[in-house]
Design a protein around this motif. Sequence first.
Motif, short mmCIF file in Angstrom:
data_model
loop_
_atom_site.label_atom_id
_atom_site.label_comp_id
_atom_site.label_asym_id
_atom_site.label_seq_id
_atom_site.Cartn_x
_atom_site.Cartn_y
_atom_site.Cartn_z
N ARG A 1 1.38 -0.88 0.19
CA ARG A 1 0.28 -0.20 -0.31
C ARG A 1 0.47 1.24 -0.19
N LYS A 2 2.32 1.46 -0.41
CA LYS A 2 2.88 2.86 0.18
C LYS A 2 3.03 3.54 -1.36
N ARG A 3 2.92 4.74 -0.56
CA ARG A 3 2.71 5.75 -2.11
C ARG A 3 3.81 5.75 -2.58
N SER A 4 4.33 5.93 -3.71
CA SER A 4 5.74 6.46 -4.33
C SER A 4 6.53 6.96 -3.99
N ASP A 5 6.65 7.60 -2.87
CA ASP A 5 7.70 8.01 -2.23
C ASP A 5 8.03 7.56 -0.72
N GLN A 6 7.16 6.98 -0.62
CA GLN A 6 7.54 6.03 0.52
C GLN A 6 8.21 4.17 0.29
N TRP A 7 9.18 4.52 1.19
CA TRP A 7 9.75 3.22 1.15
C TRP A 7 9.43 2.35 2.95
N VAL A 8 10.03 0.79 2.06
CA VAL A 8 9.97 -0.14 3.07
C VAL A 8 10.72 -0.64 3.60
N VAL A 9 11.31 -1.20 4.43
CA VAL A 9 12.46 -1.89 5.33
C VAL A 9 11.58 -3.23 5.87
N GLY A 10 12.14 -4.72 5.29
CA GLY A 10 11.63 -5.43 5.94
C GLY A 10 13.20 -6.26 6.54
N PHE A 11 12.40 -7.18 7.48
CA PHE A 11 13.38 -8.07 8.31
C PHE A 11 13.32 -9.59 8.39
N ALA A 12 14.35 -10.68 7.74
CA ALA A 12 13.85 -11.62 7.96
C ALA A 12 14.44 -12.38 8.32
N VAL B 1 13.53 -14.22 -1.54
CA VAL B 1 12.13 -14.63 -2.26
C VAL B 1 11.01 -12.99 -0.76
N LYS B 2 11.81 -13.59 0.20
CA LYS B 2 10.47 -12.32 1.61
C LYS B 2 10.08 -10.54 0.42
N LEU B 3 11.82 -10.15 0.14
CA LEU B 3 11.40 -8.73 0.14
C LEU B 3 10.27 -8.53 -1.44
N GLU B 4 10.45 -9.52 -2.37
CA GLU B 4 9.94 -10.02 -3.43
C GLU B 4 7.96 -9.27 -3.33
N LYS B 5 7.93 -10.55 -2.30
CA LYS B 5 7.08 -11.03 -2.20
C LYS B 5 6.00 -9.60 -0.99
N LYS B 6 6.83 -9.03 -0.33
CA LYS B 6 6.67 -8.00 0.93
C LYS B 6 6.92 -6.51 -0.22
N ASP C 1 22.72 -9.35 7.12
CA ASP C 1 23.04 -8.73 5.94
C ASP C 1 22.00 -7.56 5.11
N LEU C 2 22.39 -7.06 4.76
CA LEU C 2 21.51 -5.92 4.01
C LEU C 2 21.34 -5.90 2.76
N ILE C 3 20.41 -6.46 1.74
CA ILE C 3 20.29 -7.18 0.69
C ILE C 3 18.71 -5.41 -0.45
N ASP C 4 19.37 -5.04 -1.67
CA ASP C 4 18.48 -4.00 -1.75
C ASP C 4 17.12 -4.53 -2.81
N ALA C 5 16.53 -3.88 -3.56
CA ALA C 5 15.15 -4.27 -3.84
C ALA C 5 15.85 -4.91 -5.16
N GLU C 6 17.09 -5.42 -5.59
CA GLU C 6 17.55 -5.75 -6.84
C GLU C 6 17.39 -7.22 -6.19
N GLY C 7 17.96 -7.23 -4.70
CA GLY C 7 18.29 -8.68 -4.52
C GLY C 7 19.62 -8.80 -4.18
N GLN C 8 20.34 -7.46 -4.62
CA GLN C 8 21.94 -7.81 -4.74
C GLN C 8 22.19 -7.45 -3.10
N LEU C 9 23.70 -7.99 -2.53
CA LEU C 9 23.94 -8.17 -1.32
C LEU C 9 24.67 -7.00 -1.29
N LEU C 10 23.82 -6.00 0.05
CA LEU C 10 24.63 -4.42 0.00
C LEU C 10 25.54 -4.48 0.58
#
Lengths: 209, 209
Positions: A127-138, A150-155, A176-185
């Motif tokens: 539901r986030k607007r285009s100017d909002q961001w969400v950081v998840g924990f797995a 998988v969780k990054l994409e699904k959520k 580990d910090l993983i960006d929206a493209e699944g890359q380990l940052l």
Amino acid sequence: MAKILITSGPTRQYLDPVRYLTNASSGRMGAALAQAALDLGHQVVVVSGPVGVTYPAAAEVIDVLTTQEMLEVAHREFQQCDGAIGAAAPCDYQPQQVETEKISKTGKPLQLNLVETPDVVATLGERKRSDQWVVGFALETQDRHFRAIVKLEKKHCDLMVSNGPEAIDSAENQVDLIDAEGQLLEQISGSKLDVARGILKVIDARLIR
Amino acid sequence: MAKILITSGPTRQYLDPVRYLTNASSGRMGAALAQAALDLGHQVVVVSGPVGVTYPAAAEVIDVLTTQEMLEVAHREFQQCDGAIGAAAPCDYQPQQVETEKISKTGKPLQLNLVETPDVVATLGERKRSDQWVVGFALETQDRHFRAIVKLEKKHCDLMVSNGPEAIDSAENQVDLIDAEGQLLEQISGSKLDVARGILKVIDARLIR
């Protein structure tokens, strides 16, 4: 400076007036993230399940009990925030039926039918607007990297923090910090406050500025 | 003066490395009982599940996690004690099978088969020597007096403290004291420390002297 929503701690799903299902979560990572965000000059709203930790006095804290309550309060508060960090460990199963009186022991096995609770971070991500961001924990005990992606994409998360069960109730963490493209940052380890500062630094650089 | 064992707080029964079943219990009643007993000059050993409360510094505190651990430690410590007060709310069901890896969500219901855990107070009650005494707590949401008497007999207690779900996580309590013959001795209400002092007074008069 940004206004950041942080979910923290466990939630409870009661079977009857005294027994409940929950997740091991002390709220320490959430408290550390709140401190790190405040130190960078951000405004912080914490939506927290029942915990023993004390959140920084400068953070606004809203207490909740169940996953549904956490979802409702987080979703409402998110409207006024720039981004959200889902550090809570909401109980993800609930009894199909909740008894109003304490279940009496009979000496026989008890069969409990559980159904999934709504996913707090996935709901914010969707539901986030285009100017909002969400950081998840797995938190995973096996196939950590794969499952975190998988969780990054699904959520619909912009960043995923992957950690293991060693994090629970511990003063330390290793993530580990993983960006929206699944890359380990980045990989960050140390006290939960050190790790929180590392996470906020990345959020600041990539999502806020 | 006597040496008193006090069990306190909840215990946890894990389903997998992160999720567990537990009972709502803050450990406050146990902490209040420890204080009241120390104030009367008794020696106190507390066997406690994971809680946020702080026990009196003069009490010896042994931390446990599961009901089985609480049973083993309480039974061992009881050998050197004059009596025991079972103020804990041990989790009384455990999953038949405990998963070593975190259970992954599938979107489908999860059926959990639970079996009863061993009863800590009943075990102490059964095995007590003739010079030892055991005080139990019964928390019931209905038929309080009747069920407290059934538990009193079943658990071989010398005294039963009956309270309702209002006691959970509350600073106050309201209890009925029932003697070994099932007779209502006294009703006590007030802060948990007031109630603890009232209970210890009865224990002192009827079981210790």
